[in-house]
Motif scaffolding. Sequence first.
Motif, PDB file in Angstrom:
ATOM      1  N   TYR A  10       0.427   5.960 -11.451  1.00  0.00           N
ATOM      2  CA  TYR A  10      -0.058   7.315 -11.189  1.00  0.00           C
ATOM      3  C   TYR A  10      -1.134   7.445 -10.110  1.00  0.00           C
ATOM      4  N   TYR A  11      -1.764   6.365  -9.726  1.00  0.00           N
ATOM      5  CA  TYR A  11      -2.833   6.481  -8.736  1.00  0.00           C
ATOM      6  C   TYR A  11      -2.228   6.635  -7.351  1.00  0.00           C
ATOM      7  N   PRO A  12      -2.664   7.657  -6.601  1.00  0.00           N
ATOM      8  CA  PRO A  12      -2.117   7.854  -5.261  1.00  0.00           C
ATOM      9  C   PRO A  12      -2.540   6.714  -4.329  1.00  0.00           C
ATOM     10  N   THR A  73      -8.777  10.133 -11.230  1.00  0.00           N
ATOM     11  CA  THR A  73      -7.943  10.424 -10.065  1.00  0.00           C
ATOM     12  C   THR A  73      -6.476  10.304 -10.416  1.00  0.00           C
ATOM     13  N   ASN A  77      -3.371  13.249 -10.666  1.00  0.00           N
ATOM     14  CA  ASN A  77      -2.191  13.086  -9.818  1.00  0.00           C
ATOM     15  C   ASN A  77      -0.885  13.209 -10.596  1.00  0.00           C
TER      16      ASN A  77
END
Length: 78
Positions: A10-12, A73, A77
């Motif tokens: 999920y982390y950009p 974060t 996202n």
Amino acid sequence: MTTIDFLEKYYPNYDNCNLIARLNDLYCIIDNEVMEGSNAEEMLNDEFNGSINDNRLRINQYISTLEATLYKTAINNI
């Protein structure tokens, strides 16, 4: 699902995130899996005076703070 699994999903821009690299180094330090010449060794020496045992609480606090920041974060996202 581990922390890293969640962040990877999920982390950009996961692969290019310096904070995630630092978190991985901290995991190596706290698990006593520091390889000679690694970024984790450099961090251990520079930020923790080369001592895991004397800094275990501080290292764990750093991990918790960094995980919280990264989770926030990643969650934003989803």
